[in-house]
Design an enzyme around this catalytic site. Structure first.
Site, PDB file in Angstrom:
ATOM      1  N   ASN A 225       9.669   1.856 -26.370  1.00 11.48           N
ATOM      2  CA  ASN A 225       8.897   1.223 -25.305  1.00 11.48           C
ATOM      3  C   ASN A 225       9.852   1.108 -24.116  1.00 11.48           C
ATOM      4  OD1 ASN A 225       7.513  -0.470 -23.617  1.00 11.48           O
ATOM      5  ND2 ASN A 225       7.221  -2.112 -25.123  1.00 11.48           N
TER       6      ASN A 225
ATOM      7  N   LYS B 148      13.071  -0.730 -25.603  1.00 10.33           N
ATOM      8  CA  LYS B 148      12.928  -1.384 -26.907  1.00 10.33           C
ATOM      9  C   LYS B 148      12.668  -0.285 -27.917  1.00 10.33           C
ATOM     10  CE  LYS B 148      10.774  -5.651 -25.329  1.00 10.33           C
ATOM     11  NZ  LYS B 148       9.465  -6.103 -24.945  1.00 10.33           N
TER      12      LYS B 148
ATOM     13  N   ARG C 197       5.134   3.881 -26.374  1.00 14.73           N
ATOM     14  CA  ARG C 197       4.135   2.971 -25.834  1.00 14.73           C
ATOM     15  C   ARG C 197       3.930   3.344 -24.370  1.00 14.73           C
ATOM     16  NH1 ARG C 197       4.171  -3.567 -24.996  1.00 14.73           N
ATOM     17  NH2 ARG C 197       2.035  -3.653 -24.260  1.00 14.73           N
TER      18      ARG C 197
ATOM     19  N   HIS D 208      -3.100  -4.387 -23.566  1.00 19.36           N
ATOM     20  CA  HIS D 208      -2.789  -4.966 -24.891  1.00 19.36           C
ATOM     21  C   HIS D 208      -3.691  -4.372 -25.978  1.00 19.36           C
ATOM     22  CE1 HIS D 208      -1.185  -8.992 -23.054  1.00 19.36           C
ATOM     23  NE2 HIS D 208      -0.181  -8.193 -23.341  1.00 19.36           N
TER      24      HIS D 208
ATOM     25  N   HIS E 224      -4.682 -12.465 -27.379  1.00 16.36           N
ATOM     26  CA  HIS E 224      -3.250 -12.123 -27.367  1.00 16.36           C
ATOM     27  C   HIS E 224      -2.592 -13.014 -26.314  1.00 16.36           C
ATOM     28  CE1 HIS E 224       0.264  -9.307 -27.644  1.00 16.36           C
ATOM     29  NE2 HIS E 224       0.529 -10.005 -26.556  1.00 16.36           N
ATOM     30  N   LEU E 225      -1.873 -14.027 -26.785  1.00 13.71           N
ATOM     31  CA  LEU E 225      -1.270 -14.998 -25.872  1.00 13.71           C
ATOM     32  C   LEU E 225       0.247 -14.928 -26.006  1.00 13.71           C
ATOM     33  CD1 LEU E 225      -3.659 -18.002 -26.725  1.00 13.71           C
ATOM     34  CD2 LEU E 225      -4.016 -16.188 -25.040  1.00 13.71           C
ATOM     35  N   GLY E 226       0.865 -14.215 -25.087  1.00 14.37           N
ATOM     36  CA  GLY E 226       2.328 -14.106 -25.079  1.00 14.37           C
ATOM     37  C   GLY E 226       2.796 -14.424 -23.678  1.00 14.37           C
TER      38      GLY E 226
ATOM     39  N   GLY F  79       2.479 -12.080 -21.330  1.00 13.14           N
ATOM     40  CA  GLY F  79       1.214 -11.572 -20.814  1.00 13.14           C
ATOM     41  C   GLY F  79       0.119 -12.045 -21.760  1.00 13.14           C
TER      42      GLY F  79
ATOM     43  N   ARG G  74       2.114 -14.809 -14.200  1.00  6.87           N
ATOM     44  CA  ARG G  74       1.000 -14.180 -13.473  1.00  6.87           C
ATOM     45  C   ARG G  74      -0.153 -15.159 -13.311  1.00  6.87           C
ATOM     46  NH1 ARG G  74       0.555  -9.147 -17.448  1.00  6.87           N
ATOM     47  NH2 ARG G  74       2.753  -9.274 -17.954  1.00  6.87           N
TER      48      ARG G  74
ATOM     49  N   ARG H 284       7.423 -23.244 -24.810  1.00  8.06           N
ATOM     50  CA  ARG H 284       8.168 -24.249 -25.589  1.00  8.06           C
ATOM     51  C   ARG H 284       8.767 -25.311 -24.665  1.00  8.06           C
ATOM     52  NH1 ARG H 284      10.969 -19.542 -28.891  1.00  8.06           N
ATOM     53  NH2 ARG H 284      10.749 -18.752 -26.787  1.00  8.06           N
TER      54      ARG H 284
ATOM     55  N   GLU I 191       0.678 -17.134 -31.965  1.00 13.36           N
ATOM     56  CA  GLU I 191       1.199 -17.201 -33.336  1.00 13.36           C
ATOM     57  C   GLU I 191       1.939 -18.494 -33.635  1.00 13.36           C
ATOM     58  OE1 GLU I 191       3.580 -13.628 -33.993  1.00 13.36           O
ATOM     59  OE2 GLU I 191       2.050 -12.487 -32.916  1.00 13.36           O
TER      60      GLU I 191
ATOM     61  N   GLU J 241       2.588  -4.379 -32.677  1.00 15.22           N
ATOM     62  CA  GLU J 241       2.273  -3.221 -31.836  1.00 15.22           C
ATOM     63  C   GLU J 241       3.123  -2.012 -32.214  1.00 15.22           C
ATOM     64  OE1 GLU J 241       2.678  -6.129 -28.616  1.00 15.22           O
ATOM     65  OE2 GLU J 241       1.251  -4.903 -27.506  1.00 15.22           O
TER      66      GLU J 241
HETATM   67  P1  ADP Z   1       5.782 -10.888 -24.659  1.00 16.84           P
HETATM   68  O1  ADP Z   1       4.407 -10.971 -24.074  1.00 16.84           O
HETATM   69  O2  ADP Z   1       6.863 -10.763 -23.625  1.00 16.84           O
HETATM   70  O3  ADP Z   1       5.900  -9.953 -25.836  1.00 16.84           O
HETATM   71  P2  ADP Z   1       5.771 -13.034 -26.609  1.00 16.84           P
HETATM   72  O4  ADP Z   1       4.542 -12.516 -27.275  1.00 16.84           O
HETATM   73  O5  ADP Z   1       7.030 -13.070 -27.391  1.00 16.84           O
HETATM   74  O6  ADP Z   1       6.049 -12.350 -25.213  1.00 16.84           O
HETATM   75  O7  ADP Z   1       5.435 -14.528 -26.129  1.00 16.84           O
HETATM   76  C1  ADP Z   1       6.309 -15.288 -25.389  1.00 16.84           C
HETATM   77  C2  ADP Z   1       5.739 -16.686 -25.247  1.00 16.84           C
HETATM   78  O8  ADP Z   1       5.588 -17.277 -26.545  1.00 16.84           O
HETATM   79  C3  ADP Z   1       6.624 -17.643 -24.440  1.00 16.84           C
HETATM   80  O9  ADP Z   1       5.842 -18.399 -23.531  1.00 16.84           O
HETATM   81  C4  ADP Z   1       7.176 -18.556 -25.509  1.00 16.84           C
HETATM   82  O10 ADP Z   1       7.434 -19.819 -24.999  1.00 16.84           O
HETATM   83  C5  ADP Z   1       6.015 -18.613 -26.479  1.00 16.84           C
HETATM   84  N1  ADP Z   1       6.478 -19.140 -27.772  1.00 16.84           N
HETATM   85  C6  ADP Z   1       7.281 -18.553 -28.675  1.00 16.84           C
HETATM   86  N2  ADP Z   1       7.505 -19.404 -29.714  1.00 16.84           N
HETATM   87  C7  ADP Z   1       6.819 -20.540 -29.449  1.00 16.84           C
HETATM   88  C8  ADP Z   1       6.638 -21.792 -30.127  1.00 16.84           C
HETATM   89  N3  ADP Z   1       7.220 -22.028 -31.291  1.00 16.84           N
HETATM   90  N4  ADP Z   1       5.861 -22.716 -29.527  1.00 16.84           N
HETATM   91  C9  ADP Z   1       5.275 -22.478 -28.358  1.00 16.84           C
HETATM   92  N5  ADP Z   1       5.393 -21.340 -27.680  1.00 16.84           N
HETATM   93  C10 ADP Z   1       6.155 -20.373 -28.217  1.00 16.84           C
END
Ligand code: ADP
Length: 399
Positions: free
Chosen positions: A7, A14, A91, A180, A208-210, A212, A241, A286, A334, A386
């Site tokens: 990626n 990555k 990717r 995604h 999908h909550l990351g 992005g 964003r 966090r 997650e 992914e």
């Molecule tokens: P990306 O979209 O870059 O792949 P990730 O899917 O790893 O990112 O998600 C990153 C987000 O997940 C960050 O906002 C991080 O704070 C949050 N996160 C990771 N672990 C925890 C946790 N234990 N509690 C709350 N948020 C978390």
């Protein structure tokens, strides 16, 4: 068969090396700060080992060379010779309208990726560079592209068009594409397996909550709406964003000179907004949750984030009519029981009953339901994969 998944970002690579079809990960890592002043930094993992190296990587070619040497030599090595790698899975973010699934890369596919760079200027050019570099360095390998947009090729026109003059779509491809897709599809397949039904018989809402964030409404196994748009900026509030806002705000900002030009607007919306812009203390969920009792802006950011997820959840429940499961994935989906609880609480009338204790215990790496057994609609936490999905698609095409 060994499959190498990469990626390629503008300053990072990555990678994961898989033994297929078992999907065993032999090594993985990330090279960051490619082409920046000072050294690039490689973090490499294999077995129980983890190494950090400073690398002289002025460009992606040098970076990939170093990664491949790391895979083949010394204590970090997991293979004897590069010829053991038979296929490379890339990717790729944007495949436009014409690409509907993973494909073996040829000149036509490269041309599509290059053309779509207009729609994904940050992502497609480095993705393409990764493809060209990998072809040079691993010439005997089958090169496969797996697209973030592909899973959403089933969006109906009424969902993907913006209510702009139709010519803008016809002449310039201005429409919703969605992203995604690899993650949404992966967790949808896993959710269907948990439900004990074929995916084609499932209506799902995947979140999908990351960093992005996007949500997808899946009807009969097909994506029928998704929250990201022509670019990954639309929809939910994200780490940096903005997600949805009144487009007139942009006109207003430009007209009043509060942003100088398109480049500054782009930075504002993509890098300075979202959780970071509201909280003022960064984009890491966090940190926000640790500070939300004492810091009203951190609390506000978390509340706004969850509000927007609930808004899309309600919309997608209505779009689908019936829903067999809701799925949470990505770093926040997650791991963050607080956000999941805020999103799902008080929805009993809609058929969703959260099990607060089970939800709280659902931490990193765990899969399972977070609703009560009698909840009409179950909600699952399913860690995304992914890279594993890209490896599977690549293996299927290469074999
Ligand atoms: P990306 O979209 O870059 O792949 P990730 O899917 O790893 O990112 O998600 C990153 C987000 O997940 C960050 O906002 C991080 O704070 C949050 N996160 C990771 N672990 C925890 C946790 N234990 N509690 C709350 N948020 C978390």
């Amino acid at each position: 068969m060994l499959v190498f998944v990469i990626n390629c970002g503008s300053s990072s690579i990555k990678y994961q090396l898989f033994d297929m079809p078992e999907k065993r990960v032999l090594a993985r890592g990330v090279l960051e700060r490619i082409g920046e002043t000072g050294s690039a930094v490689l973090t490499h993992r294999a077995g129980d080992g983890k190494w950090n190296f400073e690398v002289d990587a002025p460009d992606h070619r040098a970076g990939l060379d170093f990664i491949l040497r790391t895979l083949t030599t010394g204590e970090t090595g997991v293979i004897k010779d590069l010829s053991e790698i038979k296929a490379v899975g890339h990717r790729v973010v944007h495949g436009g309208e014409s690409i509907r699934e993973a494909v073996v890369i040829d000149a036509d596919v490269e041309a599509v990726i290059a053309r779509c760079a207009e729609l994904a200027p940050v992502h497609n050019p480095p993705n393409l560079m990764g493809i060209r570099t990998a072809r040079d360095v691993l010439p005997a390998c089958v090169q496969v592209a797996v697209f973030d947009t592909a899973f959403h090729h089933t969006l109906p026109k009424k969902a993907y068009l913006y209510a702009l003059p139709l010519e803008l779509y016809e002449q310039h491809g201005i429409r919703k594409y969605g992203f995604h897709g690899t993650s949404h599809e992966y967790v949808a397949v896993e959710a269907a397996a948990r439900l004990g039904r074929p995916l084609s018989a499932c209506n799902l809402i995947t979140c999908h909550l990351g960093n992005g964030c996007s949500m997808t409404a899946i009807e009969g196994g097909r994506s029928v709406d998704t929250s990201m748009g022509m670019t990954p900026l639309q929809g939910l509030m994200m780490g940096t964003r903005s997600g949805d806002l009144d487009p007139a705000v942009l006109v207003h900002l430009l007209r009043n000179g509060w942003v100088a030009d398109a480049a500054e607007l782009d930075r504002l919306l993509n890098r300075k907004s979202g959780l970071a812009g509201i909280s003022g203390i960064g984009n890491d969920m966090r940190t926000l949750e640790e500070n939300m009792d004492a810091n009203p802006r951190a609390l506000l950011a978390v509340e706004m984030f969850c509000h927007r997820v609930r808004f899309y959840l309600g919309g997608y429940l209505a779009l689908l009519g019936t829903c067999d499961a809701i799925v949470f994935t990505g770093g926040i989906g997650e791991n963050d029981h607080i956000a999941r609880a805020v999103v799902l609480s008080g929805l009993e009338a809609l058929g969703i009953t959260l099990d607060a204790d089970v939800n709280e215990a659902m931490i990193r790496g765990r899969t399972g339901a977070i609703t009560t057994p009698d909840s009409r609609i179950p909600a699952f936490v399913i860690p995304t994969d992914e890279e594993g999905m890209i490896a599977s698609r690549t293996y299927d095409l290469a074999k």
